[in-house]
Design a protein around this motif. Structure first.
Motif, PDB file in Angstrom:
ATOM      1  N   SER A  66      27.186  42.919  36.627  1.00 31.67           N
ATOM      2  CA  SER A  66      28.409  42.091  36.583  1.00 31.67           C
ATOM      3  C   SER A  66      29.361  42.453  37.715  1.00 31.67           C
ATOM      4  O   SER A  66      29.877  41.578  38.406  1.00 31.67           O
ATOM      5  N   VAL A  67      29.599  43.755  37.900  1.00 29.49           N
ATOM      6  CA  VAL A  67      30.530  44.202  38.955  1.00 29.49           C
ATOM      7  C   VAL A  67      29.960  43.897  40.342  1.00 29.49           C
ATOM      8  O   VAL A  67      30.694  43.496  41.252  1.00 29.49           O
ATOM      9  N   PHE A  68      28.644  44.051  40.496  1.00 29.93           N
ATOM     10  CA  PHE A  68      28.023  43.871  41.817  1.00 29.93           C
ATOM     11  C   PHE A  68      27.889  42.396  42.210  1.00 29.93           C
ATOM     12  O   PHE A  68      28.091  42.035  43.374  1.00 29.93           O
ATOM     13  N   PHE A  69      27.558  41.524  41.242  1.00 30.83           N
ATOM     14  CA  PHE A  69      27.255  40.125  41.569  1.00 30.83           C
ATOM     15  C   PHE A  69      28.372  39.129  41.255  1.00 30.83           C
ATOM     16  O   PHE A  69      28.395  38.038  41.836  1.00 30.83           O
ATOM     17  N   SER A  70      29.284  39.472  40.327  1.00 30.89           N
ATOM     18  CA  SER A  70      30.283  38.488  39.881  1.00 30.89           C
ATOM     19  C   SER A  70      31.552  38.511  40.734  1.00 30.89           C
ATOM     20  O   SER A  70      32.247  39.529  40.819  1.00 30.89           O
ATOM     21  N   ASP A  71      31.850  37.372  41.357  1.00 31.53           N
ATOM     22  CA  ASP A  71      33.081  37.245  42.156  1.00 31.53           C
ATOM     23  C   ASP A  71      34.319  37.376  41.276  1.00 31.53           C
ATOM     24  O   ASP A  71      35.330  37.962  41.683  1.00 31.53           O
ATOM     25  N   VAL A  73      34.699  39.104  38.459  1.00 27.30           N
ATOM     26  CA  VAL A  73      34.903  40.510  38.086  1.00 27.30           C
ATOM     27  C   VAL A  73      35.462  41.288  39.281  1.00 27.30           C
ATOM     28  O   VAL A  73      36.399  42.076  39.135  1.00 27.30           O
ATOM     29  N   GLN A  74      34.901  41.039  40.463  1.00 30.80           N
ATOM     30  CA  GLN A  74      35.364  41.725  41.670  1.00 30.80           C
ATOM     31  C   GLN A  74      36.825  41.381  41.984  1.00 30.80           C
ATOM     32  O   GLN A  74      37.610  42.262  42.352  1.00 30.80           O
ATOM     33  N   ARG A  75      37.181  40.116  41.790  1.00 28.94           N
ATOM     34  CA  ARG A  75      38.564  39.679  42.045  1.00 28.94           C
ATOM     35  C   ARG A  75      39.522  40.404  41.101  1.00 28.94           C
ATOM     36  O   ARG A  75      40.565  40.912  41.524  1.00 28.94           O
ATOM     37  N   GLN A  76      39.159  40.486  39.832  1.00 24.42           N
ATOM     38  CA  GLN A  76      40.007  41.166  38.841  1.00 24.42           C
ATOM     39  C   GLN A  76      40.066  42.673  39.112  1.00 24.42           C
ATOM     40  O   GLN A  76      41.102  43.312  38.884  1.00 24.42           O
ATOM     41  N   TYR A  77      38.965  43.232  39.615  1.00 24.33           N
ATOM     42  CA  TYR A  77      38.958  44.658  39.972  1.00 24.33           C
ATOM     43  C   TYR A  77      39.958  44.923  41.099  1.00 24.33           C
ATOM     44  O   TYR A  77      40.748  45.878  41.046  1.00 24.33           O
ATOM     45  N   HIS A  78      39.929  44.055  42.128  1.00 23.76           N
ATOM     46  CA  HIS A  78      40.846  44.209  43.269  1.00 23.76           C
ATOM     47  C   HIS A  78      42.298  44.007  42.844  1.00 23.76           C
ATOM     48  O   HIS A  78      43.191  44.700  43.333  1.00 23.76           O
ATOM     49  N   GLU A  79      42.524  43.059  41.937  1.00 22.34           N
ATOM     50  CA  GLU A  79      43.894  42.814  41.451  1.00 22.34           C
ATOM     51  C   GLU A  79      44.429  44.033  40.705  1.00 22.34           C
ATOM     52  O   GLU A  79      45.616  44.339  40.769  1.00 22.34           O
ATOM     53  N   LYS A  80      43.553  44.735  40.011  1.00 20.66           N
ATOM     54  CA  LYS A  80      43.971  45.900  39.222  1.00 20.66           C
ATOM     55  C   LYS A  80      44.114  47.157  40.072  1.00 20.66           C
ATOM     56  O   LYS A  80      45.084  47.907  39.922  1.00 20.66           O
ATOM     57  N   TYR A  81      43.152  47.403  40.968  1.00 20.77           N
ATOM     58  CA  TYR A  81      43.113  48.680  41.698  1.00 20.77           C
ATOM     59  C   TYR A  81      43.530  48.583  43.167  1.00 20.77           C
ATOM     60  O   TYR A  81      43.644  49.600  43.840  1.00 20.77           O
ATOM     61  N   GLY A  82      43.729  47.361  43.666  1.00 22.96           N
ATOM     62  CA  GLY A  82      44.130  47.186  45.063  1.00 22.96           C
ATOM     63  C   GLY A  82      43.055  46.485  45.879  1.00 22.96           C
ATOM     64  O   GLY A  82      41.872  46.781  45.711  1.00 22.96           O
ATOM     65  N   GLU A  85      40.447  48.450  48.105  1.00 24.18           N
ATOM     66  CA  GLU A  85      39.490  49.372  47.485  1.00 24.18           C
ATOM     67  C   GLU A  85      38.075  48.785  47.472  1.00 24.18           C
ATOM     68  O   GLU A  85      37.900  47.585  47.277  1.00 24.18           O
ATOM     69  N   MET A  86      37.105  49.665  47.684  1.00 21.12           N
ATOM     70  CA  MET A  86      35.706  49.237  47.638  1.00 21.12           C
ATOM     71  C   MET A  86      35.260  49.068  46.196  1.00 21.12           C
ATOM     72  O   MET A  86      35.715  49.786  45.312  1.00 21.12           O
ATOM     73  N   ILE A  87      34.350  48.119  45.983  1.00 14.52           N
ATOM     74  CA  ILE A  87      33.759  47.922  44.656  1.00 14.52           C
ATOM     75  C   ILE A  87      32.968  49.197  44.302  1.00 14.52           C
ATOM     76  O   ILE A  87      32.214  49.702  45.138  1.00 14.52           O
ATOM     77  N   PRO A  88      33.137  49.721  43.069  1.00 15.05           N
ATOM     78  CA  PRO A  88      32.552  51.028  42.740  1.00 15.05           C
ATOM     79  C   PRO A  88      31.073  51.009  42.360  1.00 15.05           C
ATOM     80  O   PRO A  88      30.536  52.025  41.924  1.00 15.05           O
ATOM     81  N   VAL A  89      30.418  49.870  42.497  1.00 15.56           N
ATOM     82  CA  VAL A  89      28.989  49.782  42.173  1.00 15.56           C
ATOM     83  C   VAL A  89      28.200  49.435  43.433  1.00 15.56           C
ATOM     84  O   VAL A  89      28.526  48.463  44.122  1.00 15.56           O
ATOM     85  N   PRO A 145      38.573  33.687  25.752  1.00 13.94           N
ATOM     86  CA  PRO A 145      39.771  32.834  25.887  1.00 13.94           C
ATOM     87  C   PRO A 145      40.675  33.224  27.060  1.00 13.94           C
ATOM     88  O   PRO A 145      41.277  32.371  27.709  1.00 13.94           O
ATOM     89  N   ASN A 146      40.778  34.527  27.336  1.00 13.93           N
ATOM     90  CA  ASN A 146      41.672  35.019  28.410  1.00 13.93           C
ATOM     91  C   ASN A 146      40.955  35.249  29.739  1.00 13.93           C
ATOM     92  O   ASN A 146      41.587  35.664  30.706  1.00 13.93           O
ATOM     93  N   HIS A 147      39.643  34.988  29.775  1.00 18.99           N
ATOM     94  CA  HIS A 147      38.829  35.261  30.972  1.00 18.99           C
ATOM     95  C   HIS A 147      38.991  36.713  31.438  1.00 18.99           C
ATOM     96  O   HIS A 147      39.075  36.991  32.633  1.00 18.99           O
ATOM     97  N   SER A 148      39.053  37.634  30.477  1.00 17.82           N
ATOM     98  CA  SER A 148      39.246  39.058  30.800  1.00 17.82           C
ATOM     99  C   SER A 148      37.902  39.698  31.122  1.00 17.82           C
ATOM    100  O   SER A 148      37.414  40.578  30.395  1.00 17.82           O
ATOM    101  N   TRP A 149      37.313  39.276  32.235  1.00 20.50           N
ATOM    102  CA  TRP A 149      35.944  39.698  32.550  1.00 20.50           C
ATOM    103  C   TRP A 149      35.853  41.168  32.919  1.00 20.50           C
ATOM    104  O   TRP A 149      34.907  41.855  32.542  1.00 20.50           O
TER     105      TRP A 149
END
Length: 270
Positions: A66-71, A73-82, A85-89, A145-149
């Motif tokens: 999910s983290v490696f292939f999903s745009d 998830v990656q977008r939400q990761y960047h929004e949270k951590y900056g 930052e590089m994707i951790p997977v 419902p919240n798209h909290s991927w």
């Protein structure tokens, strides 16, 4: 600072560490499979360990893929951590997870076809797995419902950490009760330890290059995975080599074969 490597040397070192971890962890599944095949028996291998391991690797695969292939998830990761930052997977994390699920499932198949000696999966493990997957299903319905991927995949990461902590305990207890590690491959443990140390090396090199330790807490699952695995690996090494060493006079690791050996050698004139 962009989310790319600052130093080519560091990138190469990280990649080397990553693939050492991948190879060590991936090869670590084979000694047990080979031992089972040679003995045509799974006596000594704890079945709870295998079924909990399958859930652990399945949830880890869902997280990594999910983290490696999903745009999203990656977008939400960047929004949270900056966004810098590089994707951790990494690719080797995904490759490892796929291979791990296949090999663990194959080990379960061996349990189905080889001599089990009266061993079975405990009711405790079945209960734990039922609660675990029910919790995951609830998390899915909360996330939709919240798209909290990112939150949802972090639930899978948490599940694999919980399974990592739990999965080793039945095998360690069984070794203690039997006062033996016969039937449980130490090769698996030595390679697992090497993988855990190399995995920490990879994460440390990335953190030094980026001058940020966010990938240690941004991917807490991977960090805790290594720490817990290393602790239990050292415990199994202690059990195998110090507490319950195999008798050197006995070559065969199979208790079935041992039971068939005569106590007194036949005399020459028979």
């Amino acid at each position: 600072m962009g989310s790319s490597w600052n130093s080519t040397e560091m990138e190469v070192i990280s990649s080397v560490f990553g693939w050492i971890a991948f190879c060590s962890w991936s090869i670590s599944f084979y000694p047990q499979v080979i031992l089972n095949f040679k003995r045509k028996s799974v006596v000594g291998l704890n079945f709870d360990f295998v079924v909990l391991n399958l859930t652990k690797h399945s949830s880890y695969l869902i997280y990594n893929a999910s983290v490696f292939f999903s745009d999203a998830v990656q977008r939400q990761y960047h929004e949270k951590y900056g966004f810098n930052e590089m994707i951790p997977v990494a690719a080797n994390d995904v490759a490892f997870s796929i291979h791990a699920v296949v090999l663990t499932a194959f080990t379960l198949f061996q349990i189905a076809i080889y001599d089990r000696g009266g061993q079975k999966v405990s009711k405790t493990s079945i209960s734990i797995l039922s609660v675990a997957w029910l919790t995951v299903i609830i998390c899915v319905f909360i996330a939709i419902p919240n798209h909290s991927w990112l939150w949802l995949v972090s639930c899978f990461s948490t599940l694999q950490v919980v399974m990592t902590v739990i999965k080793y305990i039945p095998q360690a207890v069984m070794n203690f009760q039997r006062k033996s590690t016969v039937g449980f491959s130490i090769g698996n443990i030595l390679l697992d330890l090497g993988g855990g140390l190399a995995n920490y090396g990879q994460m440390a090199v990335q953190s030094i290059d980026q001058n940020s330790w966010v990938n240690f807490y941004g991917n807490i699952g991977k960090t805790l995975l290594s720490l817990v695995s290393i602790f239990f690996d050292l415990m199994f090494i202690l059990q195998h080599y110090v507490l319950y060493p195999a008798r050197k006079t006995v070559k065969s690791p199979s208790p079935d074969l041992l039971s068939r050996e005569p106590l007194v050698a036949p005399s020459e004139d028979t």
